[in-house]
Design an enzyme around this catalytic site. Structure first.
Site, PDB file in Angstrom:
ATOM      1  N   TYR A  48      -2.650 -12.383  -5.270  1.00 39.65           N
ATOM      2  CA  TYR A  48      -2.065 -11.913  -6.183  1.00 39.65           C
ATOM      3  C   TYR A  48      -0.116 -12.491  -5.858  1.00 39.65           C
ATOM      4  CZ  TYR A  48      -1.205  -7.983  -2.078  1.00 39.65           C
ATOM      5  OH  TYR A  48      -1.351  -7.450  -1.287  1.00 39.65           O
ATOM      6  N   ASP A  68     -12.742  -2.660  -0.191  1.00 37.37           N
ATOM      7  CA  ASP A  68     -12.111  -3.712  -0.679  1.00 37.37           C
ATOM      8  C   ASP A  68     -13.267  -4.226  -1.995  1.00 37.37           C
ATOM      9  OD1 ASP A  68      -9.292  -4.160   0.124  1.00 37.37           O
ATOM     10  OD2 ASP A  68     -10.858  -4.911   1.731  1.00 37.37           O
ATOM     11  N   GLY A 122     -15.146 -20.587  -0.628  1.00 42.49           N
ATOM     12  CA  GLY A 122     -14.970 -20.474   0.304  1.00 42.49           C
ATOM     13  C   GLY A 122     -16.010 -19.666   0.882  1.00 42.49           C
ATOM     14  N   THR A 166      -6.112  -3.812   8.072  1.00 40.60           N
ATOM     15  CA  THR A 166      -6.229  -4.869   7.363  1.00 40.60           C
ATOM     16  C   THR A 166      -6.466  -5.628   8.510  1.00 40.60           C
ATOM     17  OG1 THR A 166      -4.881  -6.456   5.979  1.00 40.60           O
ATOM     18  CG2 THR A 166      -3.462  -5.430   7.308  1.00 40.60           C
ATOM     19  N   SER A 220       0.723  -1.057   0.074  1.00 42.94           N
ATOM     20  CA  SER A 220      -0.123   0.175  -0.090  1.00 42.94           C
ATOM     21  C   SER A 220       0.713   1.440   0.139  1.00 42.94           C
ATOM     22  CB  SER A 220      -1.130  -0.022   1.101  1.00 42.94           C
ATOM     23  OG  SER A 220      -1.935  -0.830   0.413  1.00 42.94           O
ATOM     24  N   LYS A 222     -10.236  -5.898  10.398  1.00 43.51           N
ATOM     25  CA  LYS A 222     -11.141  -5.332   9.910  1.00 43.51           C
ATOM     26  C   LYS A 222     -12.879  -4.817  10.262  1.00 43.51           C
ATOM     27  CE  LYS A 222      -9.469  -5.807   5.384  1.00 43.51           C
ATOM     28  NZ  LYS A 222      -9.272  -6.639   4.255  1.00 43.51           N
ATOM     29  N   ALA A 224     -13.668 -12.533   3.643  1.00 51.98           N
ATOM     30  CA  ALA A 224     -13.428 -11.822   1.707  1.00 51.98           C
ATOM     31  C   ALA A 224     -14.714 -12.689   0.884  1.00 51.98           C
ATOM     32  CB  ALA A 224     -12.135 -12.535   1.013  1.00 51.98           C
ATOM     33  N   GLY A 243      -5.281 -11.363  -8.204  1.00 52.53           N
ATOM     34  CA  GLY A 243      -6.332 -10.349  -7.270  1.00 52.53           C
ATOM     35  C   GLY A 243      -4.926  -9.000  -6.975  1.00 52.53           C
ATOM     36  N   GLY A 273     -15.365 -17.506   3.848  1.00 50.77           N
ATOM     37  CA  GLY A 273     -14.801 -16.846   5.086  1.00 50.77           C
ATOM     38  C   GLY A 273     -15.027 -14.879   4.795  1.00 50.77           C
TER      39      GLY A 273
HETATM   40  P1  ATR Z   1     -10.627 -14.808   5.545  1.00 44.63           P
HETATM   41  O1  ATR Z   1     -11.683 -14.887   4.534  1.00 44.63           O
HETATM   42  O2  ATR Z   1     -12.254 -15.035   6.286  1.00 44.63           O
HETATM   43  O3  ATR Z   1      -9.743 -14.592   5.530  1.00 44.63           O
HETATM   44  P2  ATR Z   1      -9.748 -17.792   5.340  1.00 44.63           P
HETATM   45  O4  ATR Z   1      -8.742 -18.029   6.091  1.00 44.63           O
HETATM   46  O5  ATR Z   1      -8.542 -16.945   3.707  1.00 44.63           O
HETATM   47  O6  ATR Z   1     -11.081 -16.321   5.488  1.00 44.63           O
HETATM   48  O7  ATR Z   1     -10.056 -18.428   4.828  1.00 44.63           O
HETATM   49  C1  ATR Z   1     -11.226 -19.731   5.070  1.00 44.63           C
HETATM   50  C2  ATR Z   1     -11.744 -20.092   3.718  1.00 44.63           C
HETATM   51  O8  ATR Z   1     -10.944 -21.389   3.553  1.00 44.63           O
HETATM   52  C3  ATR Z   1     -12.891 -21.616   4.519  1.00 44.63           C
HETATM   53  O9  ATR Z   1     -14.147 -21.154   3.650  1.00 44.63           O
HETATM   54  C4  ATR Z   1     -12.449 -22.272   4.354  1.00 44.63           C
HETATM   55  O10 ATR Z   1     -12.939 -23.681   4.306  1.00 44.63           O
HETATM   56  P3  ATR Z   1     -13.623 -23.706   6.315  1.00 44.63           P
HETATM   57  O11 ATR Z   1     -15.111 -22.902   5.630  1.00 44.63           O
HETATM   58  O12 ATR Z   1     -14.188 -25.305   4.975  1.00 44.63           O
HETATM   59  O13 ATR Z   1     -13.409 -24.162   6.840  1.00 44.63           O
HETATM   60  C5  ATR Z   1     -11.702 -22.388   3.167  1.00 44.63           C
HETATM   61  N1  ATR Z   1     -10.197 -23.576   2.798  1.00 44.63           N
HETATM   62  C6  ATR Z   1      -9.733 -23.449   4.534  1.00 44.63           C
HETATM   63  N2  ATR Z   1      -8.340 -24.098   3.869  1.00 44.63           N
HETATM   64  C7  ATR Z   1      -8.870 -25.184   3.144  1.00 44.63           C
HETATM   65  C8  ATR Z   1      -8.235 -26.269   2.638  1.00 44.63           C
HETATM   66  N3  ATR Z   1      -7.130 -26.799   3.001  1.00 44.63           N
HETATM   67  N4  ATR Z   1      -9.706 -26.886   1.030  1.00 44.63           N
HETATM   68  C9  ATR Z   1     -10.833 -26.350   1.259  1.00 44.63           C
HETATM   69  N5  ATR Z   1     -11.062 -25.009   2.138  1.00 44.63           N
HETATM   70  C10 ATR Z   1     -10.302 -24.012   2.335  1.00 44.63           C
END
Ligand code: ATR
Length: 287
Positions: free
Chosen positions: A229, A107, A131, A67, A22, A71, A135, A250, A133
């Site tokens: 990225y 974002d 995913g 970050t 940044s 957040k 993001a 990204g 999580g």
């Molecule tokens: P955030 O976006 O909140 O920072 P992250 O930690 O980057 O989250 O990613 C979390 C996501 O990655 C979740 O969807 C996780 O799946 P689960 O909900 O089943 O835990 C997914 N994830 C992390 N490791 C994984 C893996 N080895 N295989 C498949 N999905 C995975």
């Protein structure tokens, strides 16, 4: 740039912040606009976010980016929160207002502008999102509000995908997110999709990791957008390309989230030409 008695300060708060790009984005823009502004990283210890925000306000910082891991934690420390950031539940940009800061989330608009720059459409598209999580939740919300036709939210843990789908469908007022267990990707309609990779799986140094390794999955993807990225080309992107699709990383999302923050802090509009110039500088870190 000459630092003098009028220099304004912006920065990044998080932990860790050492590897951030940044400063390159904002200091390049400040130089280009001739703004008397510097952007610096501020590592904030766990448990000290409240003090950090009060201190930043007392020191009259112009703005901050936020970050990991703050957040969400930063929200109760703010005077005001933009409705989009409130819906997403995450703030990545603070703009000075009387008595403190107003929080925004750039974002998602950053991702949207990056997708537009790559001529990738969301409206009326059927999208696979990997995913559930933080993001991916924000990306799901973006897809819902930008008129995606359907979003198949694929996650290893189905319950988490169900929870995100419920939340996003309810807050966007559209039934558009459909949760699917990762192992069930074969049950998706037989067509090609835009796929957005929203997990941290594959992030350096774990560059060989990928959420789905099965080549059959990639035959269904016309375009793959990875939010990662670093590395420049993830295994997800390689698999998309190997199966005839187009792949983007990204970095443009990082670029545009920064540009939107810069625009909010300085009340300017960053031209595409200036954006390209900053992008070339960012890219030089990877290639
Ligand atoms: P955030 O976006 O909140 O920072 P992250 O930690 O980057 O989250 O990613 C979390 C996501 O990655 C979740 O969807 C996780 O799946 P689960 O909900 O089943 O835990 C997914 N994830 C992390 N490791 C994984 C893996 N080895 N295989 C498949 N999905 C995975």
């Amino acid at each position: 740039m000459e630092i003098d008695g009028r220099t304004r300060i912006c920065g990044l708060i998080g932990n860790p912040v050492e590897h951030t790009l940044s400063p390159l984005i904002h200091n390049t823009l400040a130089q280009r606009f001739g703004h008397n502004l510097v952007y610096v990283p501020f590592p904030v210890e766990r448990g000290r976010i409240v003090e950090a925000i009060a201190g930043a306000s007392a020191l009259r910082l112009l703005g901050l980016n936020v970050t990991v891991p703050y957040k969400g934690d930063v929200i109760p420390c703010l005077q005001e929160v933009d409705p989009l950031a409130a819906s997403i539940g995450a703030v990545n940009t603070l703009v000075a207002v009387p008595g403190g800061f107003k929080g925004y989330n750039t974002d998602m608009d950053g991702l949207y502008r990056a997708m537009m720059a790559e001529h990738i459409q969301i409206a009326d598209e059927e999208i696979i999102l990997l995913g559930a999580g933080g993001a991916s939740r924000a990306v799901a919300y973006l897809c819902a509000v930008k008129g995606a036709k359907k979003v198949y939210l694929l996650n290893r843990t189905l319950e988490k995908a169900q929870k995100v789908a419920e939340e996003v469908n309810s807050s966007s007022g559209r039934e558009v997110i459909f949760p699917v267990a990762l192992a069930e990707f074969d049950s998706l309609p037989d067509r090609k999709f835009l796929a957005i990779q929203g997990t941290s799986v594959g992030l350096a140094p774990h560059v060989e990791d990928v959420v789905i390794a099965d080549e059959k999955f990639y035959a269904r993807i016309h375009t793959g957008f990875d939010l990662i990225y670093s590395p420049w080309e993830t295994r997800f992107m390689k698999l998309v390309k190997a199966n005839g699709g187009r792949a983007c990383n990204g970095l443009k999302m990082l670029l545009y989230q920064g540009i939107i923050a810069y625009e909010l802090w300085n009340g300017v509009e960053v031209s595409e030409e200036a954006a390209d110039m900053v992008y070339e500088r960012l890219k030089a870190y990877f290639l």
